[in-house]
Write an enzyme that holds these catalytic residues in place. Structure first.
Site, PDB file in Angstrom:
ATOM      1  N   SER A 190       0.915  -1.352  -0.011  1.00 19.60           N
ATOM      2  CA  SER A 190       0.032  -0.003   0.136  1.00 19.60           C
ATOM      3  C   SER A 190       0.812   0.975   0.044  1.00 19.60           C
ATOM      4  O   SER A 190       2.273   1.145   0.394  1.00 19.60           O
ATOM      5  CB  SER A 190      -0.858  -0.126   1.244  1.00 19.60           C
ATOM      6  N   TYR A 203      -0.441  -0.487  10.265  1.00 16.67           N
ATOM      7  CA  TYR A 203      -0.545  -0.743   8.897  1.00 16.67           C
ATOM      8  C   TYR A 203       0.617  -0.490   7.768  1.00 16.67           C
ATOM      9  O   TYR A 203       0.848  -1.293   7.097  1.00 16.67           O
ATOM     10  CB  TYR A 203      -2.110  -0.179   8.150  1.00 16.67           C
ATOM     11  N   LYS A 207       2.842  -3.071   5.685  1.00 14.35           N
ATOM     12  CA  LYS A 207       2.687  -2.854   4.177  1.00 14.35           C
ATOM     13  C   LYS A 207       4.312  -2.735   3.691  1.00 14.35           C
ATOM     14  O   LYS A 207       4.664  -3.091   2.769  1.00 14.35           O
ATOM     15  CB  LYS A 207       1.943  -1.815   3.675  1.00 14.35           C
TER      16      LYS A 207
HETATM   17  N1  NAD Z   1      -8.838  -0.467  -1.241  1.00 14.19           N
HETATM   18  C1  NAD Z   1      -7.518   0.310  -1.298  1.00 14.19           C
HETATM   19  O1  NAD Z   1      -7.524   1.329  -1.164  1.00 14.19           O
HETATM   20  C2  NAD Z   1      -6.237  -0.616  -0.939  1.00 14.19           C
HETATM   21  C3  NAD Z   1      -5.383   0.212  -0.972  1.00 14.19           C
HETATM   22  C4  NAD Z   1      -3.923  -0.432  -0.754  1.00 14.19           C
HETATM   23  C5  NAD Z   1      -3.861  -1.679  -0.275  1.00 14.19           C
HETATM   24  N2  NAD Z   1      -4.900  -2.532  -0.337  1.00 14.19           N
HETATM   25  C6  NAD Z   1      -4.854  -3.747   0.059  1.00 14.19           C
HETATM   26  O2  NAD Z   1      -5.389  -4.401  -0.824  1.00 14.19           O
HETATM   27  C7  NAD Z   1      -5.879  -5.976  -0.122  1.00 14.19           C
HETATM   28  C8  NAD Z   1      -7.121  -6.100  -0.460  1.00 14.19           C
HETATM   29  O3  NAD Z   1      -8.208  -5.257   0.017  1.00 14.19           O
HETATM   30  P1  NAD Z   1      -9.440  -4.679  -0.701  1.00 14.19           P
HETATM   31  O4  NAD Z   1      -9.647  -3.304  -0.515  1.00 14.19           O
HETATM   32  O5  NAD Z   1      -9.749  -5.585  -1.810  1.00 14.19           O
HETATM   33  O6  NAD Z   1     -10.336  -5.071   0.952  1.00 14.19           O
HETATM   34  P2  NAD Z   1     -11.867  -5.990   0.962  1.00 14.19           P
HETATM   35  O7  NAD Z   1     -12.125  -5.823   2.380  1.00 14.19           O
HETATM   36  O8  NAD Z   1     -12.606  -5.441  -0.237  1.00 14.19           O
HETATM   37  O9  NAD Z   1     -11.203  -7.465   0.555  1.00 14.19           O
HETATM   38  C9  NAD Z   1     -10.281  -8.031   1.417  1.00 14.19           C
HETATM   39  C10 NAD Z   1     -10.679  -9.668   1.668  1.00 14.19           C
HETATM   40  O10 NAD Z   1      -9.759 -10.197   2.381  1.00 14.19           O
HETATM   41  C11 NAD Z   1     -10.360 -10.821   3.221  1.00 14.19           C
HETATM   42  N3  NAD Z   1      -9.665 -11.277   4.512  1.00 14.19           N
HETATM   43  C12 NAD Z   1      -9.128 -10.122   5.413  1.00 14.19           C
HETATM   44  N4  NAD Z   1      -8.541 -10.687   6.228  1.00 14.19           N
HETATM   45  C13 NAD Z   1      -8.315 -12.148   6.159  1.00 14.19           C
HETATM   46  C14 NAD Z   1      -7.734 -13.152   6.729  1.00 14.19           C
HETATM   47  N5  NAD Z   1      -7.280 -12.996   8.092  1.00 14.19           N
HETATM   48  N6  NAD Z   1      -7.781 -14.426   6.078  1.00 14.19           N
HETATM   49  C15 NAD Z   1      -8.486 -14.699   5.012  1.00 14.19           C
HETATM   50  N7  NAD Z   1      -9.048 -13.559   4.301  1.00 14.19           N
HETATM   51  C16 NAD Z   1      -9.015 -12.437   5.019  1.00 14.19           C
HETATM   52  C17 NAD Z   1     -11.630 -10.030   3.394  1.00 14.19           C
HETATM   53  O11 NAD Z   1     -12.574 -11.337   4.121  1.00 14.19           O
HETATM   54  C18 NAD Z   1     -12.013  -9.859   2.151  1.00 14.19           C
HETATM   55  O12 NAD Z   1     -12.997 -10.567   1.506  1.00 14.19           O
HETATM   56  C19 NAD Z   1      -5.360  -5.639   1.108  1.00 14.19           C
HETATM   57  O13 NAD Z   1      -4.201  -6.354   1.558  1.00 14.19           O
HETATM   58  C20 NAD Z   1      -5.384  -4.230   1.439  1.00 14.19           C
HETATM   59  O14 NAD Z   1      -4.484  -3.560   2.467  1.00 14.19           O
HETATM   60  C21 NAD Z   1      -6.399  -1.823  -0.499  1.00 14.19           C
END
Ligand code: NAD
Length: 314
Positions: A190, A203, A207
């Site tokens: 991230s 976080y 990350k």
């Molecule tokens: N959305 C953003 O703006 C953004 C930005 C930077 C990084 N990220 C990263 O992208 C990744 C996906 O995030 P997203 O935005 O799609 O979120 P989201 O919540 O839409 O999807 C994440 C999924 O991961 C699953 N999950 C969480 N913890 C878990 C665990 N311990 N075991 C198994 N499954 C688990 C959740 O159930 C969910 O379905 C994450 O690592 C997040 O930190 C997201």
């Protein structure tokens, strides 16, 4: 507001909200590789953690469109089942696997499921994760540990568990025919990790850790033709950037509120100021970056952290 300004805001809002504006204006069409396009991942076996929703689900769908066979795995079993069933209904191959990536038994079980279903693992994407924000002076030990567990320890353990199927298999191929199949690992980071973010010391630290892990895997496993890259996303429209508390995740029995104060409205306002493309990204665009790095066209890209931010932080 003048007309060009209105038009610009309309486009921005529709991308953020995922509303009526068709995504075709981004040149992206979910779940449909055009007839002339070559599937980029034909026959490849991919594990994507956290692929029940958000970025992971978009990637699972896109990878399946490109011919990959998927292990869709998530804490939320109903969501994982839904994504895998959707892929199968469109003629693709996918199994779903319920599990918490931080559980002691998860990595071995996940690798076993992939091998039993498809015989190997070519692509591993450590995507599962969430945020548990707080200012430094208020972050609890549990809040700190939870971030390191899900974003650093879990990816490390899954990579380690995949070693016999990825590293050892490549070593055998090299011994037998002097050439190893292309394999790759993508770890989701991230911009909070690469640039820091107020309210996210836990976080951001985790990350950033992912970047060190990525570079180390790239160095250790490069000679086996296993590439490892990280993707540092900026704002992508998922529940993590929706209004704070509009969804929750359970961590050790505690309900953690996901999202950011002000949600998409705040993200849109920030986008206007900070993102050259003037909007936040979609999960399909985030998935596109994963496909890019997993594809054979990235065969000489390893150890990198690709920032997918709409141009923010340049
Ligand atoms: N959305 C953003 O703006 C953004 C930005 C930077 C990084 N990220 C990263 O992208 C990744 C996906 O995030 P997203 O935005 O799609 O979120 P989201 O919540 O839409 O999807 C994440 C999924 O991961 C699953 N999950 C969480 N913890 C878990 C665990 N311990 N075991 C198994 N499954 C688990 C959740 O159930 C969910 O379905 C994450 O690592 C997040 O930190 C997201």
């Amino acid at each position: 507001m003048d007309e060009p300004q209105q038009r610009r805001l309309g486009v921005l809002f529709s991308h953020v909200s995922g509303s009526s504006q068709p995504r075709s204006d981004l040149g992206l069409k979910a779940h449909a590789v055009s007839a002339s396009a070559q599937p980029l991942l034909k026959g490849k076996v991919a594990i994507i953690t956290g692929s029940g929703r958000g970025l992971g689900a978009a990637a699972a769908n896109l990878f399946a469109e490109h011919g990959a066979r998927l292990v869709v795995t998530d804490l939320d079993v109903a969501k994982a089942d839904e994504v895998a069933a959707g892929i199968r209904s469109r003629g693709g191959e996918a199994i779903s696997l319920a599990g918490d990536v931080t559980a002691e038994e998860f990595p071995a079980r996940c690798v076993k499921a992939a091998v039993e279903a498809f015989g190997t693992i070519d692509i591993l994407i450590n995507n599962a994760g969430f945020t548990w924000d707080g200012m430094i002076h208020r972050i609890t030990p549990k809040q700190w540990d939870a971030m390191l567990a899900v974003h650093c320890t879990a990816p490390f353990r899954l990579i380690q568990a995949a070693a016999p199927v990825m590293r050892e298999a490549a070593k055998k191929e090299l011994d037998e025919r002097g050439k190893a199949t292309q394999r790759c690992i993508i770890n989701v980071s991230s911009t909070s990790g690469t640039h820091g973010n107020a309210g996210q010391a836990n976080y951001a630290t985790a990350k950033a850790g992912v970047v060190g892990l990525t570079k180390t895997v790239a160095r250790e496993w490069g000679s086996f033709n296993i590439r490892c890259n990280a993707i540092a996303y900026g704002f992508i429209a998922t529940r993590l950037t929706a209004d704070k508390g509009s969804s929750t995740i359970s961590v050790g029995g505690e309900k953690v509120k996901l999202g950011i104060p002000g949600g998409e409205a705040m993200a849109s306002a920030a986008a206007e100021m900070l993102i050259p493309l003037k909007r936040i990204g979609t999960p399909d665009e985030a998935a596109g970056a994963m496909l890019l790095l997993a594809s054979p066209y990235a065969s000489f890209i390893s150890g990198q952290t690709l920032e997918v931010t709409g141009g923010a932080y340049i």
